[in-house]
Design an enzyme around this catalytic site. Structure first.
Site, mmCIF file in Angstrom:
data_model
loop_
_atom_site.group_PDB
_atom_site.id
_atom_site.type_symbol
_atom_site.label_atom_id
_atom_site.label_comp_id
_atom_site.label_asym_id
_atom_site.label_seq_id
_atom_site.Cartn_x
_atom_site.Cartn_y
_atom_site.Cartn_z
ATOM 1 N NE ARG A 45 -7.703 2.362 -5.318
ATOM 2 C CZ ARG A 45 -6.519 2.368 -4.748
ATOM 3 N NH1 ARG A 45 -5.471 2.759 -5.437
ATOM 4 N NH2 ARG A 45 -6.373 2.000 -3.497
ATOM 5 N N GLY A 70 -0.117 5.508 -4.221
ATOM 6 C CA GLY A 70 -0.770 6.784 -4.535
ATOM 7 C C GLY A 70 -0.140 7.919 -3.742
ATOM 8 N NE ARG A 71 -1.366 6.464 1.588
ATOM 9 C CZ ARG A 71 -1.616 5.562 2.538
ATOM 10 N NH1 ARG A 71 -1.386 5.861 3.801
ATOM 11 N NH2 ARG A 71 -2.098 4.381 2.210
ATOM 12 C CB SER A 105 -7.643 -3.805 2.682
ATOM 13 O OG SER A 105 -7.413 -2.636 3.424
ATOM 14 C CB SER A 140 -8.669 -5.281 -3.561
ATOM 15 O OG SER A 140 -9.231 -3.992 -3.689
ATOM 16 C CG ASP A 174 -2.115 0.895 1.092
ATOM 17 O OD1 ASP A 174 -2.387 1.366 -0.036
ATOM 18 O OD2 ASP A 174 -2.783 1.156 2.110
ATOM 19 C CD GLU A 197 -13.167 -5.325 -1.863
ATOM 20 O OE1 GLU A 197 -11.968 -5.628 -2.033
ATOM 21 O OE2 GLU A 197 -14.054 -6.177 -1.630
ATOM 22 C CG ASN A 198 -7.837 -1.746 -5.307
ATOM 23 O OD1 ASN A 198 -6.939 -2.558 -5.153
ATOM 24 N ND2 ASN A 198 -8.091 -0.831 -4.383
ATOM 25 N NE ARG A 226 -4.499 7.186 -6.655
ATOM 26 C CZ ARG A 226 -4.314 6.912 -5.364
ATOM 27 N NH1 ARG A 226 -4.083 7.891 -4.507
ATOM 28 N NH2 ARG A 226 -4.379 5.672 -4.927
HETATM 29 C C1 IPE Z 1 -5.362 -2.767 -0.330
HETATM 30 O O1 IPE Z 1 -5.068 -1.441 -0.442
HETATM 31 C C2 IPE Z 1 -5.391 -3.400 -1.699
HETATM 32 C C3 IPE Z 1 -4.104 -3.572 -2.328
HETATM 33 C C4 IPE Z 1 -2.949 -3.312 -1.801
HETATM 34 C C5 IPE Z 1 -4.174 -4.115 -3.666
HETATM 35 P P1 IPE Z 1 -6.212 -0.334 -0.537
HETATM 36 O O2 IPE Z 1 -5.498 0.959 -0.606
HETATM 37 O O3 IPE Z 1 -7.135 -0.643 -1.631
HETATM 38 O O4 IPE Z 1 -6.962 -0.522 0.848
HETATM 39 P P2 IPE Z 1 -7.907 0.485 1.640
HETATM 40 O O5 IPE Z 1 -8.934 0.963 0.661
HETATM 41 O O6 IPE Z 1 -7.033 1.589 2.140
HETATM 42 O O7 IPE Z 1 -8.465 -0.341 2.749
HETATM 43 C C1 IPE Z 2 -1.601 0.309 -3.319
HETATM 44 O O1 IPE Z 2 -1.388 1.677 -3.332
HETATM 45 C C2 IPE Z 2 -1.828 -0.271 -4.699
HETATM 46 C C3 IPE Z 2 -3.215 -0.579 -5.003
HETATM 47 C C4 IPE Z 2 -4.195 -0.594 -4.156
HETATM 48 C C5 IPE Z 2 -3.522 -0.902 -6.383
HETATM 49 P P1 IPE Z 2 -2.582 2.714 -3.241
HETATM 50 O O2 IPE Z 2 -2.930 3.142 -4.629
HETATM 51 O O3 IPE Z 2 -3.704 2.186 -2.444
HETATM 52 O O4 IPE Z 2 -1.871 3.911 -2.483
HETATM 53 P P2 IPE Z 2 -2.538 4.936 -1.475
HETATM 54 O O5 IPE Z 2 -3.123 4.143 -0.367
HETATM 55 O O6 IPE Z 2 -3.565 5.707 -2.232
HETATM 56 O O7 IPE Z 2 -1.383 5.775 -1.024
HETATM 57 MG MG MG Z 3 -4.171 2.366 -0.455
#
Ligand code: IPE
Ligand code: IPE
Ligand code: MG
Length: 236
Positions: free
Chosen positions: A67, A19-20, A192, A61, A16, A63-64, A29
């Site tokens: 996005r 994005g940040r 998650s 995931s 995780d 759930e992703n 991102r």
């Molecule tokens: C968990 O990260 C899923 C993956 C790393 C693929 P997310 O960023 O989607 O989780 P939440 O939404 O913060 O719980």
């Molecule tokens: C994890 O990084 C990768 C995926 C979930 C695909 P994020 O994209 O969730 O990064 P943050 O949480 O927004 O920083």
């Molecule tokens: Mg994340």
């Protein structure tokens, strides 16, 4: 690594913070996802060196899909980059690929890549790399139940055959031992929807480090913290 006897057999990572990492640099991102993908092979190589047999990583995931479309498309395209440019070298070093998640719902070009890699997997694996892509733990359990109920309704198995051990064989991780250590980067204190069934007794290690900044040094730190833990499995 000292105390080799306590090298975790199976490490799971919730990658995780991509994005940040990008936002901190004023980048889109998807630049974070690209940088994150590069870390994957470094960490796999680290696991090979340390002697970890199974690495499960959470890449996308179910759930992703919530996005923005542009971000999702970017992540789908990254599979092509990862498998064409990075996985080949890993395969040559004995890494066997296992897909965790539902194939249905993935774009055709991603499915073709996954199927191709599965077909050409190594014969004598040194290590297994399980990638959660279109994966969620609850969905995996529901799909497992569906497979099991189909066999039940055909009379291939009876209710008495169902146990924790036999149920595990319907999961995407069939034949793979449960993770000993679960690492989550970027500081969030939640699972998650990753490997819900399998992490019943996994040791957690959470770091503030964002996934694109995660190195083999962090991996070794997580393992040495794990080695200090006393696992009780409900006993004393
Ligand atoms: C968990 O990260 C899923 C993956 C790393 C693929 P997310 O960023 O989607 O989780 P939440 O939404 O913060 O719980
Ligand atoms: C994890 O990084 C990768 C995926 C979930 C695909 P994020 O994209 O969730 O990064 P943050 O949480 O927004 O920083
Ligand atoms: Mg994340």
């Amino acid at each position: 690594m000292k105390n080799d006897s306590k090298i975790p057999h199976h490490i799971a990572i919730i990658m995780d913070g991509n994005g940040r990492w990008a936002e901190k640099r004023g980048l889109p991102r998807n630049a974070g996802h690209m940088e994150g993908a590069k870390r994957v092979s470094e960490i796999v190589e680290g696991c090979l060196e340390i002697g970890v047999e199974y690495l499960s990583i959470y890449a996308f995931s179910k759930e992703n899909w919530r996005r923005p479309r542009e971000e999702v498309t970017g992540i789908m395209k990254l599979t092509e980059y990862f498998f064409k440019h990075q996985f080949r070298t890993l395969r040559d070093k004995g890494v066997y690929f296992v897909h965790l998640g539902e194939k249905k719902g993935l774009p055709d070009f991603v499915l073709r890549i996954i199927n191709e890699i599965e077909k050409n997997n190594v014969e004598n694996p040194k290590m297994y790399l399980c990638i959660g892509f279109n994966y969620s733990g609850r969905d995996e359990i529901v799909r497992a139940c569906r497979k099991m109920f189909n066999q039940l309704s055909r009379g291939d198995i009876s209710p008495e055959d169902i146990s924790e051990r036999t149920f595990s064989n319907y999961l995407d991780t069939a034949g793979i031992p449960d993770p000993d250590l679960l690492i989550r980067t970027a500081g969030e204190m939640r699972v998650s929807n990753f490997l819900l069934w399998q992490i019943a007794y996994s040791e957690f290690w959470i770091t503030e480090t964002l996934w694109p900044d995660f190195t083999v040094k962090h991996l070794r730190k997580a393992i040495s913290e794990y080695q200090k833990r006393y696992r009780k499995f409900g006993g004393l």
